[in-house]
Design a protein around this motif. Structure first.
Motif, PDB file in Angstrom:
ATOM      1  N   MET A  64      11.050  43.332 -20.638  1.00 10.52           N
ATOM      2  CA  MET A  64       9.683  43.628 -21.095  1.00 10.52           C
ATOM      3  C   MET A  64       8.878  42.339 -21.133  1.00 10.52           C
ATOM      4  SD  MET A  64       8.375  45.562 -24.557  1.00 10.52           S
ATOM      5  CE  MET A  64       8.857  44.258 -25.686  1.00 10.52           C
ATOM      6  N   LEU A  65       7.862  42.246 -20.273  1.00 10.78           N
ATOM      7  CA  LEU A  65       7.045  41.042 -20.200  1.00 10.78           C
ATOM      8  C   LEU A  65       5.566  41.398 -20.197  1.00 10.78           C
ATOM      9  CD1 LEU A  65       8.998  38.932 -17.560  1.00 10.78           C
ATOM     10  CD2 LEU A  65       8.370  38.147 -19.851  1.00 10.78           C
ATOM     11  N   PHE A  66       4.752  40.458 -20.645  1.00  4.97           N
ATOM     12  CA  PHE A  66       3.301  40.631 -20.671  1.00  4.97           C
ATOM     13  C   PHE A  66       2.702  39.384 -20.023  1.00  4.97           C
ATOM     14  CE2 PHE A  66       0.377  43.388 -23.301  1.00  4.97           C
ATOM     15  CZ  PHE A  66      -0.779  43.028 -22.639  1.00  4.97           C
ATOM     16  N   ASP A  67       1.978  39.566 -18.918  1.00  3.28           N
ATOM     17  CA  ASP A  67       1.283  38.448 -18.290  1.00  3.28           C
ATOM     18  C   ASP A  67      -0.009  38.239 -19.077  1.00  3.28           C
ATOM     19  OD1 ASP A  67       0.020  36.565 -16.746  1.00  3.28           O
ATOM     20  OD2 ASP A  67       0.144  37.690 -14.868  1.00  3.28           O
ATOM     21  N   SER A  68      -0.051  37.173 -19.871  1.00  6.46           N
ATOM     22  CA  SER A  68      -1.169  36.995 -20.803  1.00  6.46           C
ATOM     23  C   SER A  68      -2.415  36.388 -20.168  1.00  6.46           C
ATOM     24  CB  SER A  68      -0.724  36.125 -21.989  1.00  6.46           C
ATOM     25  OG  SER A  68      -0.451  34.794 -21.569  1.00  6.46           O
ATOM     26  N   ASN A  80       0.180  33.545  -6.095  1.00 11.80           N
ATOM     27  CA  ASN A  80       0.865  33.997  -7.303  1.00 11.80           C
ATOM     28  C   ASN A  80       0.471  35.441  -7.615  1.00 11.80           C
ATOM     29  OD1 ASN A  80       2.513  33.788  -9.537  1.00 11.80           O
ATOM     30  ND2 ASN A  80       1.215  32.365 -10.651  1.00 11.80           N
ATOM     31  N   GLU A  81       1.319  36.140  -8.394  1.00 10.72           N
ATOM     32  CA  GLU A  81       1.008  37.496  -8.831  1.00 10.72           C
ATOM     33  C   GLU A  81       1.760  37.777 -10.123  1.00 10.72           C
ATOM     34  OE1 GLU A  81       3.517  40.795  -6.775  1.00 10.72           O
ATOM     35  OE2 GLU A  81       2.782  39.486  -5.161  1.00 10.72           O
ATOM     36  N   PRO A  82       1.334  38.796 -10.903  1.00  9.38           N
ATOM     37  CA  PRO A  82       1.918  39.017 -12.225  1.00  9.38           C
ATOM     38  C   PRO A  82       3.428  39.193 -12.245  1.00  9.38           C
ATOM     39  CG  PRO A  82      -0.153  40.181 -12.072  1.00  9.38           C
ATOM     40  CD  PRO A  82       0.130  39.634 -10.699  1.00  9.38           C
ATOM     41  N   ALA A  83       4.008  39.780 -11.207  1.00  5.09           N
ATOM     42  CA  ALA A  83       5.462  39.977 -11.194  1.00  5.09           C
ATOM     43  C   ALA A  83       6.215  38.661 -11.318  1.00  5.09           C
ATOM     44  CB  ALA A  83       5.884  40.709  -9.918  1.00  5.09           C
ATOM     45  N   TYR A  84       5.575  37.559 -10.907  1.00  2.91           N
ATOM     46  CA  TYR A  84       6.250  36.258 -10.930  1.00  2.91           C
ATOM     47  C   TYR A  84       6.294  35.627 -12.310  1.00  2.91           C
ATOM     48  CZ  TYR A  84       5.784  36.353  -5.792  1.00  2.91           C
ATOM     49  OH  TYR A  84       5.855  36.691  -4.465  1.00  2.91           O
ATOM     50  N   VAL A  85       5.678  36.268 -13.305  1.00  2.00           N
ATOM     51  CA  VAL A  85       5.725  35.694 -14.652  1.00  2.00           C
ATOM     52  C   VAL A  85       7.164  35.596 -15.157  1.00  2.00           C
ATOM     53  CG1 VAL A  85       5.515  37.832 -16.010  1.00  2.00           C
ATOM     54  CG2 VAL A  85       4.510  35.709 -16.879  1.00  2.00           C
ATOM     55  N   LYS A  86       8.058  36.388 -14.577  1.00  4.07           N
ATOM     56  CA  LYS A  86       9.454  36.345 -15.017  1.00  4.07           C
ATOM     57  C   LYS A  86      10.090  34.983 -14.750  1.00  4.07           C
ATOM     58  CE  LYS A  86      11.660  38.177 -10.814  1.00  4.07           C
ATOM     59  NZ  LYS A  86      12.537  39.241 -10.268  1.00  4.07           N
TER      60      LYS A  86
END
Length: 255
Positions: A1-5, A216-222
């Motif tokens: 569970m992640l949130f790209d802030s 870059n894209e939100p999936a890469y926040v991991k």
């Protein structure tokens, strides 16, 4: 569970595959994305994205690059957008002394005006700080008393991070914390309180390893979350849970 802030999915670099990018984010386990405005036009696009997609929330604001174009009526519009339930912050706002695309005095004036809007609305602020640490802190100490927010894509020292946290703000880490040579950021990520830490992409910018050099894209926040967890010596799941809870608390988001 992640949130790209912090993301900029309204950027033209996503025009060809924006829907696919959002689908990939959900597939990667993201529960939310905050899309930050950088000017009045991008703020309007941010609001539209939040309206169109359940997992996207909007911040609206005038970036220091665009401060020179700010008009009196813009502050009224920024406030008006906050009548919408998914507009959660004023941002991104602040100072950028690296590019100096707007005169520094103008940047400061527009930053202060937007802090005042946030105070009236009782909303958090998202701060952009590049090569302007001293002036940013001075303005926040004087003008943002009683407010909270986040120093996004943090680039300061551990001492600065601790001062920011004492002022009631959060610290957010983006792709640069994954870069091998950025030992200063790793030190900050390892030592600040977990309850004051966020993660972000700032996409399409600042792509983390192992995709550095690509969009870059939100999936890469991991990948940012994994590095922050590594330097803290904790499980990625624990880091993700804490950072997501912090994001929801800061921006008053209920999922």
């Amino acid at each position: 569970m992640l949130f790209d802030s912090h993301a900029h999915l309204d950027d033209k670099r996503f025009d060809d595959d924006r829907h696919e990018v959002i689908v990939r984010a959900a597939g990667a386990g993201l529960v939310g994305i905050i899309n930050a405005g950088a000017c009045m036009e991008s703020s309007a696009r941010s609001v539209a994205l939040a309206d169109e997609h359940d997992m996207i929330y909007a911040a609206v604001g005038i970036h220091p690059h665009d401060a020179k174009d700010a008009k009196a009526e813009d502050y009224e519009q920024l406030a008006a957008w906050h009548s919408l339930p998914k507009v959660v912050a004023i941002g991104e706002i602040g100072l950028d002394y690296y590019y100096d695309l707007s005169p520094r005095e103008v940047q400061q004036q527009v930053f202060i005006r937007q802090i005042d809007v946030a105070r009236q609305l009782k909303k958090p602020i998202i701060i952009h700080d590049r090569d302007a640490h001293g002036d940013i802190l001075a303005i926040v100490k004087k003008e943002a008393k009683g407010l909270t927010g986040v120093f996004h894509c943090f680039s300061g020292s551990l001492e600065m991070a601790r001062e920011v946290i004492k002022l009631g703000f959060y610290v957010s880490f983006a792709g640069p914390v994954t870069f091998a040579k950025d030992g200063k950021l790793k030190e900050v990520a390892a030592n600040i309180p977990l309850e004051r830490l966020l993660v972000e992409t700032d996409c399409p910018y600042l792509t983390p390893q192992p995709f550095r050099g690509r969009r870059n894209e939100p999936a890469y926040v991991k990948f940012t979350a994994e590095e922050v967890a590594r330097v803290r010596g904790i499980e990625v799941a624990a880091l993700a849970e804490a950072a997501t809870a912090n994001t929801k608390q800061l921006f008053n988001i209920v999922l």
